[in-house]
Design an enzyme around this catalytic site. Structure first.
Site, PDB file in Angstrom:
ATOM      1  N   SER A   1       0.815  -1.203   0.000  1.00  0.00           N
ATOM      2  CA  SER A   1       0.000   0.000   0.000  1.00  0.00           C
ATOM      3  C   SER A   1       0.855   1.263   0.000  1.00  0.00           C
ATOM      4  O   SER A   1       1.616   1.500  -0.926  1.00  0.00           O
ATOM      5  CB  SER A   1      -0.972  -0.036   1.182  1.00  0.00           C
ATOM      6  OG  SER A   1      -1.951   0.972   1.068  1.00  0.00           O
ATOM      7  N   HIS A   2       0.772   2.060   1.060  1.00  0.00           N
ATOM      8  CA  HIS A   2       1.465   3.349   1.109  1.00  0.00           C
ATOM      9  C   HIS A   2       2.704   3.314   2.008  1.00  0.00           C
ATOM     10  O   HIS A   2       3.202   4.359   2.412  1.00  0.00           O
ATOM     11  CB  HIS A   2       0.503   4.427   1.603  1.00  0.00           C
ATOM     12  CG  HIS A   2      -0.114   4.107   2.932  1.00  0.00           C
ATOM     13  ND1 HIS A   2      -1.194   3.272   3.047  1.00  0.00           N
ATOM     14  CD2 HIS A   2       0.210   4.483   4.184  1.00  0.00           C
ATOM     15  CE1 HIS A   2      -1.514   3.159   4.334  1.00  0.00           C
ATOM     16  NE2 HIS A   2      -0.680   3.881   5.043  1.00  0.00           N
ATOM     17  N   ARG A  20      -6.687   3.951  -1.317  1.00  0.00           N
ATOM     18  CA  ARG A  20      -6.979   5.175  -0.563  1.00  0.00           C
ATOM     19  C   ARG A  20      -7.062   6.366  -1.507  1.00  0.00           C
ATOM     20  O   ARG A  20      -6.567   6.333  -2.628  1.00  0.00           O
ATOM     21  CB  ARG A  20      -5.891   5.428   0.489  1.00  0.00           C
ATOM     22  CG  ARG A  20      -5.951   4.482   1.678  1.00  0.00           C
ATOM     23  CD  ARG A  20      -4.774   4.751   2.614  1.00  0.00           C
ATOM     24  NE  ARG A  20      -4.916   4.043   3.865  1.00  0.00           N
ATOM     25  CZ  ARG A  20      -4.576   2.769   4.056  1.00  0.00           C
ATOM     26  NH1 ARG A  20      -4.075   2.077   3.048  1.00  0.00           N
ATOM     27  NH2 ARG A  20      -4.730   2.185   5.235  1.00  0.00           N
ATOM     28  N   ALA A  43      -8.480   7.163   7.919  1.00  0.00           N
ATOM     29  CA  ALA A  43      -7.178   7.074   7.254  1.00  0.00           C
ATOM     30  C   ALA A  43      -7.341   6.988   5.737  1.00  0.00           C
ATOM     31  O   ALA A  43      -6.666   6.201   5.068  1.00  0.00           O
ATOM     32  CB  ALA A  43      -6.403   5.881   7.784  1.00  0.00           C
TER      33      ALA A  43
END
Length: 602
Positions: free
Chosen positions: A151-152, A321, A415
């Site tokens: 992911s990030h 996201r 988030a």
């Protein structure tokens, strides 16, 4: 001091099984140099398989992400699937991967191990966003899905995310059952069998998910929101053409689908940050590839200013996201928080809902703003909280529809995670991107309104709210759980001259039971404090929870830190009060409370 025989033996056994010459040679170098620190890091503790699957640093040994670890994890997953399959049904698995270091190799290894066990695999032909992995599991009806992504996280990390049948993330107790199978595989002196992609294809066990799956996803998202150019009116198309959008995938894999969604919905004035459009595993232009982090959206903001864009949108590298910035009254581009975006999206989906409001549901996590609950209250629809993470939100959303016949509208966590449709039972930054763009176009056409003016309108109708997080970083070796234990031993009754009106300690709640769906929050190491005046004690419990200032304290499960989630008293504007001044007053009051809790936790 020479290496211990046990450590030496562990390393040698790993080398003997390792399919990757590069990591095997690196480990051999550690042995030659007798680098005990490096070997302890690699073999001190195996990277645990949990509800998020696996995530860790790229490196050697069982304590890091590497090809042997992936093969062992996949063999354990495969054994679990074969044990659990219905007698008449052959399990199959979707595999997707992002553009990080090692992702394609890990996906190839996972494919080879599953097909060696006789389990058919549907492998994405090229890099794909995480939501496309979850979507394909649901769309194709497979027994499981794997998405290789971190992911990030920073570039030194990678991960291995597992979905179960139906397309939701695995949760308790399934994660423990898979972990037990992985443990048995890892204990063997023999590495799991693994076919090459060519061998798997020849055996009829491998098929590829081509761009047609990306098109299927895009078509279904457009249909869900009635957003395609063929279904839009000429006036709607004119409004969309007038909106100017700057976009970045932050060096990830979101651009092809994001751009296809924009084009298919009639957004012709869109620009993607060129330096960040293609996958770059080093995330060269940002310090940290997370849209929440300071500086991460600098380039898309600069592009927005250059093109005079009305909004700037960022996906994180695996596109699950999303963050958005919009013009304020003074014309400056300003980023909205995750709670603010969640409030705007929830409100929009409630407005769009056409079915019986009493059966419509929205969901948020325990650390997200209470604005969604207040919106649902005014709307006449229903709202429920879950523990943090989309393993809880996605599972609850699917249960509402599949098991209870209810209507799911929306779920989010602060988030930057949003689930705006039942097409994907996980956070999806691409479908959220489309919905935000449609809303921004409508607002711009209505006298130049913006996402910020919509938020203000919601606040005036529902109550003003300010939220922000605080993080307390602990000394190395310190435990967040120890801080929580200390806090419980001496719970405050007052703080900063105010009364602690209600304490909700989730550690006293009943443990999670997968067989029950009563909507209660299960046991967790979290404390929620509600603060006010002595007179507020006369309020009902529901009024206290939806109105008073709230401070939530939760330890990190992976790092030496404690997180504090803060939300102000939710108040309506009184006659003569100015919106901006009131928001600033609420922020200042909340900062005093937050400072008090930070001091308590140190």
């Amino acid at each position: 001091m020479p290496l211990s025989p046990e450590l030496y033996s562990q390393a040698q056994q790993w080398i003997d099984k390792d399919p990757d010459q590069a990591t095997a040679e690196k480990l051999q170098g550690f042995l030659k140099d007798e680098d005990e620190a490096a070997l302890q890091q690699a073999f001190g503790e195996r990277l645990a398989f949990g509800t998020a699957g696996l995530r860790g640093l790229l490196g050697v040994g069982p304590g890091n992400m590497n090809r042997l670890l992936i093969r062992e994890a996949t063999a354990g997953l495969g054994r679990f699937l074969l044990d659990k399959r219905p007698s008449s049904k052959e399990p199959s698995v979707v595999i997707a991967y992002d553009g990080r270091h090692g992702s394609k190799d890990f996906a190839t290894d996972a494919t080879g191990v599953l097909t060696a066990l006789g389990i058919p695999v549907r492998l994405y032909q090229s890099e794909a966003p995480t939501p496309l992995g979850a979507f394909a599991v649901k769309e194709l009806g497979t027994a499981a899905g794997i998405v290789v992504t971190a992911s990030h996280n920073p570039p030194q990390y990678n991960g291995y995310k597992v979905y179960q049948a139906g397309g939701t993330q695995i949760n308790t107790p399934v994660d423990g059952q898979i972990a037990a199978q992985i443990g048995e595989v890892a204990a063997s002196s023999k590495a799991p069998d693994c076919l090459s992609l060519e061998e798997a294809k020849q055996k009829g066990l491998l098929s590829y998910l081509t761009p047609s799956m990306l098109q299927t996803y895009t078509d279904k998202v457009l249909e869900y929101f009635s957003a395609s150019t063929s279904s839009a009116s000429s006036e709607q198309l004119k409004q969309r053409d007038a909106l100017r959008i700057a976009y970045t995938p932050l060096h990830g894999v979101g651009a092809p689908i994001a751009e296809l969604l924009f084009k298919s919905a009639g957004f012709s004035n869109t620009w993607t940050v060129p330096e960040q459009r293609s996958p770059d595993p080093d995330f060269s232009t940002v310090k940290f590839p997370n849209p929440e982090e300071e500086g991460a959206m600098d380039l898309v903001h600069a592009l927005a200013d250059d093109k005079e864009a009305h909004i700037a949108i960022a996906n994180d590298p695996d596109a699950d996201r999303l963050s958005v910035s919009a013009r304020t009254r003074d014309g400056k581009i300003k980023q909205l928080t995750g709670d603010q975006i969640g409030t705007i999206l929830g409100d929009e989906l409630m407005r769009r809902a056409k079915c019986d409001k009493a059966s419509n549901w929205s969901l948020s996590t325990i650390v997200s703003s209470r604005m969604l609950a207040r919106l649902a209250q005014l709307d006449g629809s229903k709202h429920r909280e879950t523990l943090t993470g989309f393993k809880w939100l996605g599972g609850e959303a699917r249960r509402l529809i599949v098991e209870q016949g209810q209507n799911f509208l929306f779920a989010y966590e602060e988030a930057l995670g949003y689930m705006v449709s039942p097409l994907v039972w996980d956070k999806d930054g691409l479908s959220a991107l489309l919905l935000l763009s449609l809303l921004a176009a409508d607002l711009h056409a209505a006298g130049g309104q913006t996402l910020w003016t919509r938020l203000e309108e919601i606040h005036r109708r529902t109550g003003l709210s300010v939220t922000f997080p605080r993080t307390i970083r602990l000394a190395p070796g310190a435990s967040g759980s120890a801080i929580m234990k200390k806090l419980r031993a001496n719970l405050p009754s007052t703080l900063a001259g105010q009364q602690i009106v209600l304490v909700d300690d989730l550690l006293t709640h009943p443990p999670y039971d997968a067989s029950k769906s009563d909507g209660g929050i299960p046991k967790n190491d979290v404390i929620r404090f509600y603060i006010g005046q002595k007179s507020d004690e006369a309020l009902s419990k529901e009024e206290i929870k939806l109105t008073l200032p709230r401070i939530i304290i939760r330890p990190s499960g992976t790092e030496p830190k404690v997180k504090i989630y803060c939300e102000s008293r939710i108040e309506t504007l009184k006659e003569g009060e100015q919106y901006d001044e009131k928001m600033e007053k609420l922020r200042r009051e909340l900062e005093i409370l937050a400072d008090g809790f930070v001091e308590l936790c140190q």
